[in-house]
Write an enzyme that holds these catalytic residues in place. Structure first.
Site, PDB file in Angstrom:
ATOM      1  N   ASP A 133       0.843  -1.189   0.000  1.00 30.37           N
ATOM      2  CA  ASP A 133       0.000   0.000   0.000  1.00 30.37           C
ATOM      3  C   ASP A 133       0.882   1.245   0.000  1.00 30.37           C
ATOM      4  O   ASP A 133       1.752   1.392   0.863  1.00 30.37           O
ATOM      5  CB  ASP A 133      -0.890  -0.018   1.256  1.00 30.37           C
ATOM      6  CG  ASP A 133      -1.971   1.055   1.220  1.00 30.37           C
ATOM      7  OD1 ASP A 133      -2.249   1.593   0.131  1.00 30.37           O
ATOM      8  OD2 ASP A 133      -2.546   1.337   2.289  1.00 30.37           O
ATOM      9  N   TYR A 176       1.148   5.655  -0.399  1.00 34.54           N
ATOM     10  CA  TYR A 176       0.683   6.792   0.401  1.00 34.54           C
ATOM     11  C   TYR A 176       0.828   8.010  -0.495  1.00 34.54           C
ATOM     12  O   TYR A 176       1.493   8.967  -0.145  1.00 34.54           O
ATOM     13  CB  TYR A 176       1.602   6.867   1.639  1.00 34.54           C
ATOM     14  CG  TYR A 176       1.228   7.771   2.763  1.00 34.54           C
ATOM     15  CD1 TYR A 176      -0.076   7.903   3.212  1.00 34.54           C
ATOM     16  CD2 TYR A 176       2.224   8.488   3.423  1.00 34.54           C
ATOM     17  CE1 TYR A 176      -0.371   8.724   4.288  1.00 34.54           C
ATOM     18  CE2 TYR A 176       1.929   9.303   4.497  1.00 34.54           C
ATOM     19  CZ  TYR A 176       0.627   9.417   4.921  1.00 34.54           C
ATOM     20  OH  TYR A 176       0.340  10.223   5.997  1.00 34.54           O
ATOM     21  N   HIS A 195      -3.980  13.792   1.114  1.00 33.47           N
ATOM     22  CA  HIS A 195      -4.183  12.845   2.217  1.00 33.47           C
ATOM     23  C   HIS A 195      -2.986  12.845   3.158  1.00 33.47           C
ATOM     24  O   HIS A 195      -3.144  12.929   4.374  1.00 33.47           O
ATOM     25  CB  HIS A 195      -4.434  11.435   1.678  1.00 33.47           C
ATOM     26  CG  HIS A 195      -4.455  10.384   2.757  1.00 33.47           C
ATOM     27  ND1 HIS A 195      -5.473  10.288   3.678  1.00 33.47           N
ATOM     28  CD2 HIS A 195      -3.569   9.403   3.086  1.00 33.47           C
ATOM     29  CE1 HIS A 195      -5.222   9.305   4.523  1.00 33.47           C
ATOM     30  NE2 HIS A 195      -4.070   8.738   4.186  1.00 33.47           N
ATOM     31  N   ARG A 214       0.866  14.495  13.567  1.00 37.53           N
ATOM     32  CA  ARG A 214       2.194  14.995  13.953  1.00 37.53           C
ATOM     33  C   ARG A 214       2.279  16.519  14.036  1.00 37.53           C
ATOM     34  O   ARG A 214       3.317  17.064  14.335  1.00 37.53           O
ATOM     35  CB  ARG A 214       3.246  14.493  12.953  1.00 37.53           C
ATOM     36  CG  ARG A 214       3.504  13.002  13.029  1.00 37.53           C
ATOM     37  CD  ARG A 214       4.470  12.536  11.967  1.00 37.53           C
ATOM     38  NE  ARG A 214       3.864  12.521  10.639  1.00 37.53           N
ATOM     39  CZ  ARG A 214       3.161  11.494  10.153  1.00 37.53           C
ATOM     40  NH1 ARG A 214       2.998  10.403  10.875  1.00 37.53           N
ATOM     41  NH2 ARG A 214       2.628  11.542   8.958  1.00 37.53           N
ATOM     42  N   GLU A 254     -10.723   3.703   3.856  1.00 35.27           N
ATOM     43  CA  GLU A 254      -9.811   4.487   3.022  1.00 35.27           C
ATOM     44  C   GLU A 254     -10.139   4.214   1.563  1.00 35.27           C
ATOM     45  O   GLU A 254     -10.117   3.059   1.116  1.00 35.27           O
ATOM     46  CB  GLU A 254      -8.347   4.131   3.305  1.00 35.27           C
ATOM     47  CG  GLU A 254      -7.850   4.743   4.608  1.00 35.27           C
ATOM     48  CD  GLU A 254      -6.361   4.570   4.857  1.00 35.27           C
ATOM     49  OE1 GLU A 254      -5.782   5.364   5.620  1.00 35.27           O
ATOM     50  OE2 GLU A 254      -5.773   3.634   4.277  1.00 35.27           O
ATOM     51  N   GLU A 261      -9.304   3.908  -2.032  1.00 39.13           N
ATOM     52  CA  GLU A 261      -8.067   3.697  -2.799  1.00 39.13           C
ATOM     53  C   GLU A 261      -8.376   2.992  -4.110  1.00 39.13           C
ATOM     54  O   GLU A 261      -9.448   2.415  -4.293  1.00 39.13           O
ATOM     55  CB  GLU A 261      -7.082   2.814  -2.008  1.00 39.13           C
ATOM     56  CG  GLU A 261      -6.765   3.347  -0.626  1.00 39.13           C
ATOM     57  CD  GLU A 261      -5.477   2.785  -0.040  1.00 39.13           C
ATOM     58  OE1 GLU A 261      -4.622   2.308  -0.814  1.00 39.13           O
ATOM     59  OE2 GLU A 261      -5.332   2.825   1.194  1.00 39.13           O
ATOM     60  N   ASP A 268      -9.234   0.225   2.139  1.00 42.17           N
ATOM     61  CA  ASP A 268      -8.232  -0.185   3.126  1.00 42.17           C
ATOM     62  C   ASP A 268      -8.789   0.157   4.516  1.00 42.17           C
ATOM     63  O   ASP A 268      -8.429   1.160   5.121  1.00 42.17           O
ATOM     64  CB  ASP A 268      -6.922   0.562   2.854  1.00 42.17           C
ATOM     65  CG  ASP A 268      -5.810   0.166   3.818  1.00 42.17           C
ATOM     66  OD1 ASP A 268      -5.909  -0.915   4.427  1.00 42.17           O
ATOM     67  OD2 ASP A 268      -4.843   0.941   3.955  1.00 42.17           O
ATOM     68  N   ARG A 276      -8.205   3.384  13.386  1.00 41.03           N
ATOM     69  CA  ARG A 276      -7.383   4.584  13.622  1.00 41.03           C
ATOM     70  C   ARG A 276      -6.769   4.649  15.015  1.00 41.03           C
ATOM     71  O   ARG A 276      -5.643   5.125  15.169  1.00 41.03           O
ATOM     72  CB  ARG A 276      -8.222   5.846  13.389  1.00 41.03           C
ATOM     73  CG  ARG A 276      -8.682   6.034  11.978  1.00 41.03           C
ATOM     74  CD  ARG A 276      -7.513   6.180  11.022  1.00 41.03           C
ATOM     75  NE  ARG A 276      -8.008   6.372   9.654  1.00 41.03           N
ATOM     76  CZ  ARG A 276      -7.263   6.229   8.584  1.00 41.03           C
ATOM     77  NH1 ARG A 276      -5.995   5.872   8.688  1.00 41.03           N
ATOM     78  NH2 ARG A 276      -7.782   6.415   7.394  1.00 41.03           N
ATOM     79  N   GLN A 293      -3.956   2.202  15.038  1.00 36.57           N
ATOM     80  CA  GLN A 293      -2.890   2.724  14.167  1.00 36.57           C
ATOM     81  C   GLN A 293      -2.064   3.786  14.879  1.00 36.57           C
ATOM     82  O   GLN A 293      -0.830   3.790  14.809  1.00 36.57           O
ATOM     83  CB  GLN A 293      -3.520   3.320  12.898  1.00 36.57           C
ATOM     84  CG  GLN A 293      -2.504   3.913  11.918  1.00 36.57           C
ATOM     85  CD  GLN A 293      -3.178   4.545  10.692  1.00 36.57           C
ATOM     86  OE1 GLN A 293      -4.391   4.458  10.512  1.00 36.57           O
ATOM     87  NE2 GLN A 293      -2.379   5.182   9.854  1.00 36.57           N
ATOM     88  N   LYS A 313      -4.269  -2.334   9.905  1.00 38.19           N
ATOM     89  CA  LYS A 313      -4.569  -2.395   8.475  1.00 38.19           C
ATOM     90  C   LYS A 313      -4.709  -3.815   7.949  1.00 38.19           C
ATOM     91  O   LYS A 313      -4.816  -4.008   6.739  1.00 38.19           O
ATOM     92  CB  LYS A 313      -3.439  -1.707   7.695  1.00 38.19           C
ATOM     93  CG  LYS A 313      -3.173  -0.271   8.091  1.00 38.19           C
ATOM     94  CD  LYS A 313      -4.048   0.683   7.331  1.00 38.19           C
ATOM     95  CE  LYS A 313      -3.622   2.116   7.603  1.00 38.19           C
ATOM     96  NZ  LYS A 313      -4.445   3.065   6.837  1.00 38.19           N
ATOM     97  N   THR A 333      -9.076  -6.032   3.861  1.00 38.91           N
ATOM     98  CA  THR A 333      -8.928  -4.989   2.841  1.00 38.91           C
ATOM     99  C   THR A 333      -9.775  -5.432   1.664  1.00 38.91           C
ATOM    100  O   THR A 333      -9.571  -6.530   1.134  1.00 38.91           O
ATOM    101  CB  THR A 333      -7.445  -4.851   2.423  1.00 38.91           C
ATOM    102  OG1 THR A 333      -6.675  -4.517   3.586  1.00 38.91           O
ATOM    103  CG2 THR A 333      -7.253  -3.784   1.370  1.00 38.91           C
ATOM    104  N   THR A 343      -4.708   6.267   0.109  1.00 36.94           N
ATOM    105  CA  THR A 343      -5.980   6.984   0.171  1.00 36.94           C
ATOM    106  C   THR A 343      -5.981   8.151  -0.812  1.00 36.94           C
ATOM    107  O   THR A 343      -5.009   8.905  -0.870  1.00 36.94           O
ATOM    108  CB  THR A 343      -6.187   7.517   1.593  1.00 36.94           C
ATOM    109  OG1 THR A 343      -5.974   6.448   2.497  1.00 36.94           O
ATOM    110  CG2 THR A 343      -7.577   8.081   1.768  1.00 36.94           C
ATOM    111  N   GLU A 357     -10.243  12.252   7.850  1.00 38.29           N
ATOM    112  CA  GLU A 357     -10.095  13.590   7.261  1.00 38.29           C
ATOM    113  C   GLU A 357     -11.441  14.307   7.127  1.00 38.29           C
ATOM    114  O   GLU A 357     -11.550  15.491   7.410  1.00 38.29           O
ATOM    115  CB  GLU A 357      -9.464  13.480   5.865  1.00 38.29           C
ATOM    116  CG  GLU A 357      -8.088  12.897   5.825  1.00 38.29           C
ATOM    117  CD  GLU A 357      -7.736  12.456   4.411  1.00 38.29           C
ATOM    118  OE1 GLU A 357      -8.011  11.294   4.050  1.00 38.29           O
ATOM    119  OE2 GLU A 357      -7.204  13.290   3.647  1.00 38.29           O
TER     120      GLU A 357
END
Ligand SMILES: O=C(O)/C=C/C(=O)CC(=O)CC(=O)O
Ligand SMILES: [Ca+2]
Ligand SMILES: [Mg+2]
Length: 420
Positions: free
Chosen positions: A127, A129, A134, A143, A200, A202, A235, A239, A242, A255, A259, A352, A366
């Site tokens: 997967d 990113y 995203h 972060r 997610e 994707e 996916d 959260r 994670q 994850k 899926t 995503t 999001e």
């Protein structure tokens, strides 16, 4: 191009599409390869003897197998020949299938009578990113604004090795998982059910062509020869699990609880009319990742949620594949740059797909900005994250002047936690 099978102009499976999938029926439980046409499936096992062109006449067995792996393993010239043959057999001016009542009876099955299965035996699943919006959104939330996009992000397609065993076909229920979380920042972890389940949005591509050898990277010039076709993917992401587990090695158990992929593989050949400019890349990547030709696609994406016991669906996201920063070719080339070998049937997911607009964000994390902006659902309820019984359905399609190329749904219902 006129097809002898009739369908409305809005149909997602016209003769210009011809996606491959694996199906079975009540009367014949054996898995076999089919091609979606209108509301029917053309059973390739019944017509394998008709693939008599130079690239397929010695490989007709690939159409009698229970997965697409052997067909995917052939060269792109064979994929092209197969597409041309199927298009010809379905066209209104070809009598071979159209005027052979017995063969037609055997080879054309109603989609509503079929059960779909995973298209391939997926040996490995990765997967990426690759959506700038995203990655920035998640970075800000996890972060802070100053560390949102890591310094490597615009230099290489960031990704992680996923878990092929947990990839399932659309329609498979997903169970809310258990795991470790830290509900109060700084406090010790607790064990319990996931409270922050998410989807997610994707897309993913299946690797094709003969297996590559360990130590022999795929080069950007030939990368396209290894990209067989695309599916939609959810996916599913826990959260809260994670957030606690991902440092420093990235996503792990958050994850691999399931899926979901859509059952029909839309070939790169069918997507050619929908090629658009690549996402502008600044700074220019290192030369091994640079390709001048376009390999981005205008694929409209949509996510709907239907709560349990409700008939009312709410569209929560409208996005587009074209928002991806890194192309599928760049993803594949970077994946193999150190010599990683690829096998036909390997699955490489986009990450995503979020756009710039807030209604194009590809996850609830999001869309509801970490639970601070609940979504109003059409049935009067609200969502910050998924609730038990929610069915998440993703759809994707490309709109041409006179036809639509669709992917078929990628759907799954979230079941409550089981007793641990
Ligand atoms: O640590 C982060 O910033 C987030 C990582 C992910 O959510 C991994 C993932 O599944 C990537 C994606 O879908 O774009
Ligand atoms: Ca993902
Ligand atoms: Mg594996």
């Amino acid at each position: 191009m006129k097809c002898f099978v009739t369908y409305p102009k809005s149909c997602h499976f016209p003769i210009e599409n011809l996606p491959y999938g694996i199906f079975s029926t009540q009367n014949d439980k054996i898995h076999r390869i089919g091609v979606a046409i209108g509301n029917l499936i053309l059973d390739l096992k019944q017509i394998s003897h008709l693939f008599d062109g130079p690239h397929l006449k010695n490989h007709q067995h690939v159409f009698q197998e229970e997965t697409l792996n052997s067909f995917m393993a052939l060269e792109p010239s064979a994929w092209k020949e197969a597409r041309a043959k199927i298009q010809s057999l379905l066209s209104a001016d070809n009598p071979t299938l159209q005027d052979n009542a017995q063969l037609r009876e055997r080879a054309l099955v109603l989609q509503s009578d079929a059960t779909m299965h995973l298209p391939a035996k997926i040996g490995d699943y990765t997967d990426f990113y690759s959506s700038l919006h995203h990655a920035t959104n998640v970075g800000v939330m996890f972060r802070g604004k100053d560390n949102s996009l890591m310094p490597n992000w615009k230099h290489l397609p960031v990704g992680y090795h996923g878990r092929a065993s947990s990839v399932v076909v659309s329609g498979t229920p997903i169970t809310r998982p258990h795991g470790q979380t830290v509900p109060v920042d700084g406090a010790p972890p607790v064990f319990g059910s996931c409270k922050l389940m998410d989807f997610e949005l994707e897309m993913a591509f299946f690797v094709g062509g003969p297996p590559t050898k360990l130590g022999e990277p795929i080069k950007i010039e030939t990368a396209q020869n290894h990209i067989f076709g695309f599916v939609l993917m959810n996916d599913w992401s826990a959260r809260d699990i994670q957030k606690w587990e991902y440092i420093p090695l990235g996503p792990f158990t958050a994850k691999n609880l399931g899926t979901t992929i859509s059952p029909w593989v839309v070939t790169t050949l069918a997507l050619e009319p929908f090629i658009v400019d690549n996402f502008p890349q600044d700074p220019t990547p290192l030369p091994y990742l640079v390709h001048k030709d376009k390999f981005n696609f205008d694929i409209q994406l949509q996510v709907d949620i239907i709560p349990q016991n409700s008939a009312i669906s709410t569209t929560v996201c409208r996005s587009n594949y074209r928002y991806l920063y890194w192309t599928a070719k760049q993803q594949l080339v970077h994946h193999t740059v150190t010599g990683c070998n690829m096998n036909p049937g390997d699955l490489l997911a986009s990450g995503t797909i979020s756009g710039e607009a807030s209604d194009s964000f590809g996850s609830l994390l999001e869309l509801c900005w970490r639970g601070t902006k609940p979504l109003n659902m059409a049935d009067g309820s609200q969502r910050k994250f998924l609730q038990d019984g929610d069915t998440v359905t993703m759809n994707a399609f490309c709109e041409g002047d006179n036809f639509t190329v669709g992917f078929g749904a990628c759907a799954g219902t979230l079941l409550p936690c089981k007793n641990y």
